[in-house]
Design an enzyme around this catalytic site. Structure first.
Site, PDB file in Angstrom:
ATOM      1  CB  CYS A 162      -0.975  -0.039   1.159  1.00  0.00           C
ATOM      2  SG  CYS A 162      -2.001  -1.518   1.072  1.00  0.00           S
ATOM      3  CG  HIS A 292      -1.859   4.380   5.327  1.00  0.00           C
ATOM      4  ND1 HIS A 292      -1.942   4.280   3.955  1.00  0.00           N
ATOM      5  CD2 HIS A 292      -1.950   3.109   5.802  1.00  0.00           C
ATOM      6  CE1 HIS A 292      -2.086   2.997   3.617  1.00  0.00           C
ATOM      7  NE2 HIS A 292      -2.088   2.275   4.715  1.00  0.00           N
ATOM      8  CG  HIS A 326      -6.502   0.899   1.988  1.00  0.00           C
ATOM      9  ND1 HIS A 326      -5.632   1.537   1.127  1.00  0.00           N
ATOM     10  CD2 HIS A 326      -5.724   0.206   2.871  1.00  0.00           C
ATOM     11  CE1 HIS A 326      -4.383   1.237   1.479  1.00  0.00           C
ATOM     12  NE2 HIS A 326      -4.418   0.441   2.521  1.00  0.00           N
TER      13      HIS A 326
END
Lengths: 397, 266
Positions: A162, A292, A326
């Protein structure tokens, strides 16, 4: 470091196609998350699905590249005039002087999922017409973007889960700084697939409702998909100006656990400190932190602690995962584009879907949007394997 | 571009088990002979950690271990670049087989090991390195792309970089879709400054395609070089082992070549 201008940028995600639609949704507080109806996945969760993701098949000489991941990439390249702007840059610099650095976590694994569902029951062979190199291989989308845009400079896929499409900014900066190219297309593309949906579910990290970053009652992530790109150029050579520059980046490793972040946020602290150092900025020069902020219990607690260690408790911070979900390997570019929009338009998004902040968190976590001048943003992206990257974007002077 | 210095090299492939053992073959003093790989039991991974990893991860950690031999625990905490074309074929296959079912039960350990930077993550944990680490891919030119990324970090981030280039054959049916016939891994420890341990200097430049790719005269090594994308690094590794000034040419993404000037330090 010497700054680079994001002369043009675009994004396709659950909020819409292109920066205007994304900006509208952010300002209106409209989430892109919807109940998961992806293929026949039997999971109770919400996803950041790009509803038009499958609408434009890839044909012609690049037909072998057809698949959901590359369709998303194609759609993003055709959005906000990005492909036309790259063509203009190509005519100025030459094709071999523009690099391509794309981040992805799972590339087009969905096409191989389909191929496995269609394996020959006797031989186990994959069906004919399956194109591993052009769809599923980690380089497939980078290759597709290079061919679509007619670019011939240095290129690589960065695949560090990620943090992938945040780290491409660092790789591209290094190639430009060494003079191996004059400009670079950076970006990230990841698309919904059974692998990630069932995989994150197996780790019990998926929320049954829309994710609630930094909330007292947060209970997991919402998986999204996205494609986004930016064209990076040296300030003196850029003939257009978005007004946004890459000012710094920082990379680090947790060296702690494969799927849990360091509890004190040591790796995140290092990434943010290195990003500030590379931008030659003190922490108080940052106006807004795009977290994040996956809405998992451990990530948000760790990240809040790390932010407090570096910035104290005043700097406004939020996660935009409640809007987009996400988007995994595309999270870095998705949030770099959102950060650029914050700088261009003077606003800070709140933690959407979150009603009550976790009282144990100490940062200045925004619940609602704020209209306010934003000069500099720090954007965090953290991945499995303990891979951390922070970017500093700012108003170009 | 300024040169960088190769301080250490590691290698792992059938018949090539570590730089010290393989050096004479790579230098052309002995004919290459393939042999089964020894069991992958990297000492850097504790036994309980090792059991949770895959061959792909253990193989990359073994190459990193060979490349960093002789370094102390602290000096092994280096920035890293991992370059692999095909990622972890076994884990990919296992998960694909599972998610093809109506009600998949994916193993959580397998899923978190499925990220392309899993090998990097386990290595960083093994040595306690919080330095930057990146994992890159570029199809058949993954070795050139990894070298370029590592050299760029050495020159611009003022750091030593441990580069690991690695690929294993995938299980069927994936390997038929992308044939890789032999395991191959190579590593280099790269520095910005020349030191007593420097083996050679490398000077990289990108040039328009046209020059032919460097190949190997030992037919066994040449076959290995073509059998695995990571093994495209063999022309460079062999040039370093020969300890003579030369230029190695590697194709780079169709339109360019990576020219590598090799200058021995000894």
């Amino acid at each position: 470091m010497s700054p680079l201008i994001l002369t043009h940028f675009t994004s396709v995600n659950a909020l819409g196609i292109g920066v205007a639609a994304i900006l509208d949704a952010l300002r209106d507080g409209r989430s892109g998350l919807t109940p998961c109806t992806f293929e026949n996945v039997a999971l109770k969760t919400w996803c950041g699905t790009v509803r038009e993701a499958d609408s434009h098949p890839i044909g012609g000489s690049l037909a072998d590249y057809d698949g959901r991941n590359n369709r998303l990439a194609a759609q993003a390249m055709a959005t906000d005039g990005f492909d036309e702007q790259v063509a203009r840059a190509r005519s100025r610099y030459g094709a071999a002087r523009i690099g391509v650095f794309i981040g992805t976590s799972t590339s087009g694994i969905l096409e191989t999922e389909h191929a496995y569902q269609a394996r020959d029951p006797v031989t186990g062979r994959l069906p004919t017409g399956f194109h591993l190199r052009e769809t599923h291989n980690l380089f497939a989308t980078t290759d597709f973007v290079r061919r679509s845009l007619g670019l011939a400079g240095p290129a690589a896929t960065v695949s560090t889960a990620c943090s992938s499409s945040a780290k491409v900014f660092a790789s591209a900066w290094r190639m430009i700084e060494l003079g191996l190219c004059d400009a670079a297309v950076v970006g990230g593309v990841d698309s919904l697939c059974r692998n990630t949906l069932y995989g994150f579910a197996s780790l019990e990290l998926v929320a049954p409702e829309p994710c609630r970053p930094c909330a007292a009652d947060r209970n997991g992530i919402s998986i999204g998909e996205a494609a986004g790109f930016a064209l990076l150029e040296r300030p003196a050579q850029a003939d257009a100006h978005s007004g946004v520059a890459l000012l710094g980046f920082g990379e680090s490793s947790d060296a702690y656990h494969m799927s849990s972040p360091h509890p004190e946020g040591d790796g995140a602290v290092l990434a943010m400190q290195r990003a500030l150092a590379s931008a030659s900025l003190a922490p108080d020069a940052i106006d807004y932190i795009n977290m994040h902020g996956t809405a998992s219990l451990v990530n948000d607690a760790m990240e809040d602690r790390a932010i407090t260690r570096v910035f104290g408790t005043d700097t406004p911070a939020s996660s935009t995962k409640g809007w987009t979900g996400h988007t995994l390997g595309a999270a870095g570019i998705t949030e770099a584009v959102i950060s650029a929009l914050c700088i261009q338009h003077g606003f800070m998004p709140g933690n959407l879907n979150t009603r009550t902040l976790d009282p144990s968190l100490t940062g200045n976590l925004l619940l609602a949007n704020r209209e306010q001048r934003v000069q500099r943003v720090l954007s965090n992206s953290f991945g499995f394997g303990g891979s951390n990257a922070s970017l500093v974007l700012g108003a170009a002077t | 571009m300024n040169p960088v210095y190769v301080d250490k090299i590691g290698i792992l492939a059938p018949g090539l088990t570590g730089w010290e053992q393989a050096r004479a073959t790579l230098a052309g003093h002995r004919t290459y002979q393939s042999a089964p790989l020894p069991p992958l039991k990297p000492a850097a991974l504790a036994p309980d950690v090792r059991r949770r990893t895959s061959d792909h991860i253990r193989f990359a950690v073994e190459v990193a271990t060979d490349t960093s031999r002789g370094l102390s625990d602290v000096t092994r905490r280096l920035a890293t670049v991992f370059a692999s074309c095909d990622a972890d074929g076994q884990i990919t296959h296992d998960i694909l087989t599972e998610v093809a079912k109506d009600t998949p039960q994916v193993s959580p350990t397998r899923f978190h090991n499925s990220v392309n930077n899993a090998a990097a993550g386990y290595w960083c944990m093994a040595v306690g390195s919080q330095q930057p680490s990146t994992s890159v891919a570029a199809w058949d030119d993954v070795a050139a792309a990894g070298l370029l990324e590592a050299v760029a970090q050495v020159l611009l981030e003022h750091t030593r970089v441990l580069l690991v280039i690695h690929d294993l054959p995938m299980p069927e049916p994936l390997n038929s879709a992308r044939p890789v016939h032999a395991a191959f891994g190579a590593g280099m420890l790269l520095s910005r400054a020349r030191s007593a341990e420097s083996i050679c200097a490398l000077a990289l430049e990108l040039a328009p395609s046209g020059e032919s790719e460097s190949t190997l005269t030992d037919s066994g090594l040449e076959t290995l070089r073509r059998d695995n994308p990571a093994a495209r690094s063999l022309a460079l590794i062999c040039a370093i082992a020969r300890n003579q000034a030369t230029t190695v040419v590697m194709p780079f993404l169709g339109h360019q070549v990576l020219r590598i000037g090799v200058q021995p330090c000894a």
